[in-house]
Motif scaffolding. Structure first.
Motif, short mmCIF file in Angstrom:
data_model
loop_
_atom_site.label_atom_id
_atom_site.label_comp_id
_atom_site.label_asym_id
_atom_site.label_seq_id
_atom_site.Cartn_x
_atom_site.Cartn_y
_atom_site.Cartn_z
N LEU A 188 -59.95 69.02 33.06
CA LEU A 188 -59.22 68.15 33.09
C LEU A 188 -59.01 67.13 33.96
CD1 LEU A 188 -57.80 68.73 29.46
CD2 LEU A 188 -60.21 69.30 30.04
N ASP A 189 -60.16 65.54 32.87
CA ASP A 189 -60.02 64.31 33.80
C ASP A 189 -60.01 63.40 33.42
OD1 ASP A 189 -60.39 62.50 35.52
OD2 ASP A 189 -62.75 62.12 35.18
N LEU A 190 -58.52 63.15 32.63
CA LEU A 190 -57.88 61.78 31.54
C LEU A 190 -58.13 60.91 32.09
CD1 LEU A 190 -54.42 64.18 30.14
CD2 LEU A 190 -56.66 64.00 29.23
N HIS A 191 -57.86 59.91 31.49
CA HIS A 191 -57.57 58.46 31.97
C HIS A 191 -57.08 58.02 32.68
CE1 HIS A 191 -58.12 53.92 31.92
NE2 HIS A 191 -59.14 54.28 30.57
N PRO A 192 -56.88 57.22 33.89
CA PRO A 192 -56.78 56.92 35.25
C PRO A 192 -55.26 56.50 34.84
CG PRO A 192 -58.56 55.87 34.97
CD PRO A 192 -58.74 56.74 34.07
N GLU A 193 -54.99 55.89 33.33
CA GLU A 193 -53.86 55.01 32.74
C GLU A 193 -53.23 55.08 31.98
OE1 GLU A 193 -54.78 50.85 31.52
OE2 GLU A 193 -56.09 50.85 33.21
N GLU A 206 -43.95 70.53 42.04
CA GLU A 206 -44.48 71.68 41.76
C GLU A 206 -45.67 70.82 40.16
OE1 GLU A 206 -47.44 75.24 41.85
OE2 GLU A 206 -46.28 74.11 43.05
N LEU A 207 -44.89 70.69 39.48
CA LEU A 207 -44.84 70.57 37.98
C LEU A 207 -46.33 69.04 38.73
CD1 LEU A 207 -45.51 70.19 34.91
CD2 LEU A 207 -43.50 68.59 35.16
N TYR A 208 -45.55 68.12 39.06
CA TYR A 208 -46.56 66.70 39.43
C TYR A 208 -47.63 66.97 39.78
CZ TYR A 208 -42.45 64.52 38.10
OH TYR A 208 -41.28 63.61 37.30
N ARG A 209 -48.46 68.09 40.92
CA ARG A 209 -48.80 68.40 41.34
C ARG A 209 -49.72 69.12 40.72
NH1 ARG A 209 -51.41 72.81 43.65
NH2 ARG A 209 -49.35 74.31 42.91
N ARG A 210 -49.42 69.82 39.77
CA ARG A 210 -50.19 70.86 38.60
C ARG A 210 -51.12 69.29 37.83
NH1 ARG A 210 -49.53 76.14 38.17
NH2 ARG A 210 -50.27 76.22 36.15
N GLY A 222 -56.01 65.92 36.01
CA GLY A 222 -56.78 64.55 36.94
C GLY A 222 -55.94 63.29 36.99
N LEU A 223 -53.79 63.27 36.65
CA LEU A 223 -53.06 62.75 36.88
C LEU A 223 -52.20 62.32 38.36
CD1 LEU A 223 -50.75 63.51 33.74
CD2 LEU A 223 -52.72 61.94 33.60
N PRO A 224 -53.05 60.78 38.58
CA PRO A 224 -52.05 60.64 40.05
C PRO A 224 -50.22 60.87 39.51
CG PRO A 224 -52.93 58.59 38.75
CD PRO A 224 -53.20 59.77 38.08
N ASP A 225 -49.76 61.13 41.16
CA ASP A 225 -48.53 61.75 41.00
C ASP A 225 -47.62 59.74 40.28
OD1 ASP A 225 -46.26 63.49 42.60
OD2 ASP A 225 -45.94 60.73 42.57
N CYS A 246 -37.69 56.33 39.52
CA CYS A 246 -38.87 55.42 39.98
C CYS A 246 -39.96 56.15 40.57
CB CYS A 246 -38.15 55.09 41.02
SG CYS A 246 -37.78 56.30 43.15
N PRO A 247 -41.09 55.71 41.81
CA PRO A 247 -42.19 55.91 42.00
C PRO A 247 -41.80 56.93 43.42
CG PRO A 247 -42.38 53.57 42.12
CD PRO A 247 -41.16 53.94 41.74
N ARG A 248 -40.44 57.44 43.53
CA ARG A 248 -40.52 58.70 44.29
C ARG A 248 -39.89 59.36 43.87
NH1 ARG A 248 -39.02 56.84 50.81
NH2 ARG A 248 -40.98 55.14 50.90
N HIS A 249 -39.09 59.61 42.40
CA HIS A 249 -39.30 60.65 41.66
C HIS A 249 -37.48 60.63 41.95
CE1 HIS A 249 -43.15 61.54 40.41
NE2 HIS A 249 -43.49 61.09 41.88
#
Length: 376
Positions: free
Chosen positions: A223-228, A249-253, A259-262, A281-284
């Motif tokens: 699927l391609d969810l909205h980028p926001e 692994e979850l974030y990669r999937r 279609g969600l960015p990290d 944070c952005p670095r998880h």
């Protein structure tokens, strides 16, 4: 009327990740003020401190708050621990699906203090978007009647930061209990992708992982969810830690299948006994906000451990007046690291969760919820 000026000033800090001398002085003053308050309004707490050798004179000279005897979080699975303002306050519980429930009371000023912390963090990351309606997938329990379950209460609250277009629960109420609805969850994601609005996915990561696995097993296209769109998770994975799925692994999937960015996928930590928000944070990395402090304790001796050493997680925050729950020893195992070992730019310490210690009778609501996965 409760007057705790230092507590109020600390909880009113606008920047959620300050680390400076002024902030430390304010935290120290707020802890001292709140300890005095609970010694006056919670006789059981005063006796607990006395039994541990903390006289009024010793408390007056205390500067290292990791030395303050913490309350064990598992205590709240056995009984309430209240101050005067907690007697008729909002009561929230953990799920207790396969174990004992924790019970906590929050007077209005305490719950509002915790919620203002969330406000500041959402503002910090730009997640407060009142002008942008969103569809919601709530990976938590569909409420039936008054909401008293801590996870459901939290998810309902987190929906305030973007108007609800439509909300779907993954754990549907069947009249007696809740059961995981994987096909309804997949259908909701497909419909959300077609509708084109941003999607906010909140709740247990285990159910999100199970949904992704089911989609792959069924041969469904990505699927391609909205980028926001935004994923904000909380809780654990499965009952056994050795079967846990790494967050990477979850974030990669999530990127591959939704279609969600990290950077739009974050985990968080909190509990019904200690609802202060610890968000990635952005670095998880789970950073400690300015309103709290974290330490690690040896699992055998309870001695405080240095950075990098695993042990029980000890959290403190002088926000709560309805219960002397301002210094809590959790049954979660963690490692504490200094801010500079992250590299994201935030100035506060962060911790890595390693799992949960204890028996099946003290499992968290996330672990209890994982039992529903086995039945699906």
């Amino acid at each position: 009327m409760i007057t705790l000026p230092h507590v109020e000033a600390l909880c009113a800090l606008e920047q959620p990740y300050r680390a400076d001398a002024e902030c430390d002085r304010l935290f120290d003053a707020a802890m001292r003020e709140l300890v005095d308050y609970h010694c006056e309004h919670s006789p059981g707490y005063r006796r607990w401190l006395e039994q541990n050798g903390f006289t009024p004179q010793r408390l007056a000279s205390l500067t290292d708050w990791s030395e303050l005897p913490p309350i064990f979080a598992n205590y709240f699975k056995r009984r309430l621990l209240l101050s005067k303002t907690g007697e008729n306050a909002l009561e929230l519980t953990s799920s207790g699906t396969t174990g004992q429930k924790s019970r906590m009371r929050y007077d209005e000023r305490s719950i509002r203090a915790a919620q203002r912390m969330v406000d500041r963090i959402f503002d910090h990351y730009g997640w407060n978007t009142p002008e942008q309606p969103c569809n919601y997938l709530l990976l938590s329990y569909e409420p039936a009647g008054a909401i008293t379950l801590g996870t459901a209460y939290t998810d309902q609250f987190l929906c305030k930061y973007a108007p609800i277009n439509r909300a779907v629960y993954a754990l549907r109420h069947n009249g007696k209990s809740n059961e995981f609805d994987p096909f309804g969850t997949i259908r909701a994601l497909q419909e959300f992708a077609e509708e084109g609005l941003p999607v906010r996915i909140l709740g247990f990561p285990a159910f999100l992982w199970f949904t992704l696995q089911r989609m792959r097993d069924m041969g469904l296209p990505p699927l391609d969810l909205h980028p926001e769109s935004l994923v904000l998770l909380g809780g654990g994975w499965k009952t056994h830690a050795d079967q846990a799925i790494p967050k990477t692994e979850l974030y990669r999937r999530l990127g591959e299948q939704l279609g969600l960015p990290d950077e739009r996928c974050r985990d968080g930590y909190g509990s019904v006994e200690h609802p202060v928000p610890y968000n990635e944070c952005p670095r998880h990395r789970l950073h400690v906000p300015s309103w709290a402090r974290a330490w690690i304790r040896d699992t055998a001796t309870l001695a405080r451990l240095p950075y990098g050493q695993p042990g029980f997680l000890h959290l403190a925050s002088p926000y709560i007046t309805s219960s002397p729950a301002h210094s809590m020893l959790l049954s979660d195992l963690a490692v504490l690291q200094p801010a500079e070992r992250c590299g994201c730019g935030l100035a506060t310490d962060w911790f890595e969760l390693l799992g949960r210690a204890g028996t099946s009778k003290s499992r968290s609501c996330a672990m209890a919820a994982s039992e529903l996965i086995k039945e699906s």
